[in-house]
Enzyme design. Structure first.
Site, PDB file in Angstrom:
ATOM      1  N   ASN A 211     -24.954  74.892  55.652  1.00  0.00           N
ATOM      2  CA  ASN A 211     -24.784  73.602  56.322  1.00  0.00           C
ATOM      3  C   ASN A 211     -24.391  73.818  57.780  1.00  0.00           C
ATOM      4  O   ASN A 211     -24.272  74.949  58.233  1.00  0.00           O
ATOM      5  CB  ASN A 211     -23.744  72.747  55.578  1.00  0.00           C
ATOM      6  CG  ASN A 211     -22.418  73.460  55.492  1.00  0.00           C
ATOM      7  OD1 ASN A 211     -21.777  73.722  56.508  1.00  0.00           O
ATOM      8  ND2 ASN A 211     -21.996  73.812  54.282  1.00  0.00           N
ATOM      9  N   ASP A 279     -21.899  73.001  48.013  1.00  0.00           N
ATOM     10  CA  ASP A 279     -21.557  72.472  46.692  1.00  0.00           C
ATOM     11  C   ASP A 279     -22.367  73.150  45.591  1.00  0.00           C
ATOM     12  O   ASP A 279     -21.943  73.208  44.452  1.00  0.00           O
ATOM     13  CB  ASP A 279     -21.780  70.952  46.661  1.00  0.00           C
ATOM     14  CG  ASP A 279     -20.695  70.232  47.458  1.00  0.00           C
ATOM     15  OD1 ASP A 279     -19.594  70.810  47.582  1.00  0.00           O
ATOM     16  OD2 ASP A 279     -20.947  69.122  47.969  1.00  0.00           O
ATOM     17  N   LYS A 339     -10.585  61.487  46.839  1.00  0.00           N
ATOM     18  CA  LYS A 339     -10.648  62.955  46.902  1.00  0.00           C
ATOM     19  C   LYS A 339      -9.253  63.564  46.778  1.00  0.00           C
ATOM     20  O   LYS A 339      -9.052  64.560  46.090  1.00  0.00           O
ATOM     21  CB  LYS A 339     -11.285  63.387  48.215  1.00  0.00           C
ATOM     22  CG  LYS A 339     -12.492  64.268  48.031  1.00  0.00           C
ATOM     23  CD  LYS A 339     -13.247  64.508  49.324  1.00  0.00           C
ATOM     24  CE  LYS A 339     -14.726  64.277  49.082  1.00  0.00           C
ATOM     25  NZ  LYS A 339     -15.543  64.433  50.273  1.00  0.00           N
TER      26      LYS A 339
HETATM   27  N1  CTP Z   1     -14.040  72.174  49.071  1.00  0.00           N
HETATM   28  C1  CTP Z   1     -13.779  73.385  48.454  1.00  0.00           C
HETATM   29  N2  CTP Z   1     -14.703  73.905  47.591  1.00  0.00           N
HETATM   30  C2  CTP Z   1     -15.860  73.253  47.326  1.00  0.00           C
HETATM   31  C3  CTP Z   1     -16.120  72.019  47.966  1.00  0.00           C
HETATM   32  C4  CTP Z   1     -15.205  71.506  48.838  1.00  0.00           C
HETATM   33  O1  CTP Z   1     -12.743  73.979  48.688  1.00  0.00           O
HETATM   34  N3  CTP Z   1     -16.722  73.793  46.490  1.00  0.00           N
HETATM   35  C5  CTP Z   1     -12.995  71.605  49.946  1.00  0.00           C
HETATM   36  C6  CTP Z   1     -13.392  71.548  51.416  1.00  0.00           C
HETATM   37  O2  CTP Z   1     -12.943  72.734  52.070  1.00  0.00           O
HETATM   38  C7  CTP Z   1     -12.609  70.325  51.875  1.00  0.00           C
HETATM   39  C8  CTP Z   1     -12.597  69.420  50.654  1.00  0.00           C
HETATM   40  O3  CTP Z   1     -12.835  70.264  49.530  1.00  0.00           O
HETATM   41  O4  CTP Z   1     -11.277  70.649  52.171  1.00  0.00           O
HETATM   42  C9  CTP Z   1     -13.581  68.303  50.641  1.00  0.00           C
HETATM   43  O5  CTP Z   1     -14.864  68.750  50.941  1.00  0.00           O
HETATM   44  P1  CTP Z   1     -16.062  67.724  51.091  1.00  0.00           P
HETATM   45  O6  CTP Z   1     -17.297  68.467  51.467  1.00  0.00           O
HETATM   46  O7  CTP Z   1     -15.639  66.563  51.908  1.00  0.00           O
HETATM   47  O8  CTP Z   1     -16.192  67.143  49.630  1.00  0.00           O
HETATM   48  P2  CTP Z   1     -16.763  67.686  48.304  1.00  0.00           P
HETATM   49  O9  CTP Z   1     -15.654  68.154  47.451  1.00  0.00           O
HETATM   50  O10 CTP Z   1     -17.858  68.678  48.560  1.00  0.00           O
HETATM   51  O11 CTP Z   1     -17.357  66.353  47.659  1.00  0.00           O
HETATM   52  P3  CTP Z   1     -18.621  65.461  48.110  1.00  0.00           P
HETATM   53  O12 CTP Z   1     -19.629  66.425  48.700  1.00  0.00           O
HETATM   54  O13 CTP Z   1     -19.041  64.840  46.839  1.00  0.00           O
HETATM   55  O14 CTP Z   1     -18.094  64.476  49.122  1.00  0.00           O
END
Ligand code: CTP
Length: 399
Positions: A211, A279, A339
């Protein structure tokens, strides 16, 4: 926390020097005493009389001026301040600082100081991008000098790009955030880990899922926690920006690797998960390059471990404070609150990433959310966000 009470402001010769007049007033609004050094070329842009009237203090300019030296010698001037601010800072003063030249009062004071120095560059976009300037800046960062800006925008010379002096309000805010925390080292007995940057999930030897994350915000946080005394480790996915100076660095590619290292580093007092973790991962990475067949293909993906959630929900060795980010494109507050609860972390810094905003930029606009606090922070540089967060962390541990 001690407050900055005295600033030595060095005004060098650039068109942005007029902004330093407003800066003096705004710093004084914060009850900060401002003493100025106006370089010879600085005085081509603003007059010593304006600077003296606004600061209410004698203006120093000449190294070999007997009256100045008898009022306050240059060594004393450099030591009897809480902070030195160079604003605007031209390419020339940056170069002199990097090489330790002393051919006027400003450069001599900068060499003689034992205080924190903050540089606010202002120059033409091509001068800013010139490899020599960038080299000098990297040297100064290594030496512990901090930078505010520059900003992107229209320039007095008619060009557009990076090089504009940061806005006065941003400079004042950064200084207030910084306060004397750097000197106090309020986090000196604490340990911290920070995840940053994107992760990279390989599809085949030449293709991957990743990303746009630049790593800037996470790097700034690691730098500021380190500067405030925390024993800091930065776990970073692949990025193209300079590494912070001081924290221990661990480079990883995949989310699985990031999780393994994160768990190995426990126990720590503070964990900040700023990484944009992929993800999904590819279930079976191909060893050879996937060939075109004339038909579409589908990838077999599975969800990556959620690092933030894993460490927040640990029964043993859970860090005392776990901070996450929330990148949202809609319903920012509601999604970020959900979250916070779902992941079990203590604080969330939410940002709006709709239309590609924030990724790679130098500024960030944060909504801070905890179980009992919701704050909208002004738009500020990622460095200022890092300092504000670190100050919040320091307040949390001192409470
Ligand atoms: N994060 C993490 N590990 C993952 C995904 C996210 O540690 N596999 C952490 C990121 O570092 C951030 C937080 O979770 O501090 C939120 O990440 P974000 O990308 O906003 O959300 P997601 O958990 O990926 O959920 P979504 O994509 O559904 O919004």
């Amino acid at each position: 926390m001690k407050k900055i009470k005295n600033i030595l402001l060095i005004i060098t010769g650039g068109i942005a020097a007029y902004k330093s007049l407003e800066l003096i007033r705004r710093l004084k609004d914060q009850n900060i005493n401002v003493t100025c050094i106006l370089t010879k070329s600085g005085s081509e842009f603003v007059t010593p009389l304006s600077v003296a009237s606004l600061s209410g203090n004698h203006v120093y300019s000449d190294l070999f001026n007997l009256t100045d030296e008898s009022k306050m010698g240059h060594i004393q001037l450099s030591r009897e301040t809480d902070l030195i601010l160079v604003a605007p800072a031209t390419t020339n003063i940056i170069s002199k600082m990097a090489y330790g030249s002393c051919d006027d009062l400003a450069s001599t004071v900068l060499m003689a100081t034992d205080k924190q120095v903050i540089v606010v560059p202002a120059m033409n976009v091509r001068m800013w991008h010139n490899p020599a300037t960038q080299r000098n800046i990297q040297m100064l960062i290594k030496d512990g000098v901090s930078f505010i800006g520059p900003d992107k925008g229209d320039m007095a010379c008619g060009e557009y790009g990076l090089g504009r002096m940061s806005e006065t309000q941003e400079i004042v805010e950064s200084i207030l955030e910084l306060n004397l925390s750097l000197l106090d080292q309020p986090l000196k007995n604490l340990s911290a880990l920070v995840t940053a940057g994107p992760t990279k999930e390989q599809i085949d030897p030449v293709r991957f899922i990743s990303n746009e994350s630049s790593g800037k915000q996470g790097y700034a946080i690691a730098q500021s926690l380190f500067n405030m005394g925390a024993q800091t480790t930065l776990i970073t996915g692949p990025t193209n920006i300079p590494l912070p100076d001081g924290p221990t660095i661990v480079k990883v590619n995949t989310a699985e690797e990031m999780l393994t290292i994160t768990e190995k580093l426990l126990p720590v007092d503070i964990a900040v998960c700023a990484a944009a973790v992929s993800d999904y991962k590819v279930n079976k990475t191909k060893i050879t390059k996937i060939k075109k067949t004339g038909e579409g293909i589908s990838l077999d993906l599975s969800e990556n471990p959620d690092i933030l959630k894993r460490i927040s929900k640990r029964n043993s060795n859970r860090p005392s404070l776990v901070v996450g980010f929330a990148a949202e494109t809609e319903n920012l507050k509601k999604n970020a609150e959900t979250k916070l609860l779902a992941k079990g972390c203590d604080w969330i810094l939410a940002n709006d990433v709709s239309n590609g905003k924030i990724f790679g930029e130098d500024n960030n606009e944060i909504t801070f959310i905890s179980k009992d606090r919701l704050e909208t922070w002004d738009k500020m540089s990622k460095d200022s966000v890092a300092m504000k967060l670190s100050n919040n962390i320091s307040d949390y541990f001192s409470a």
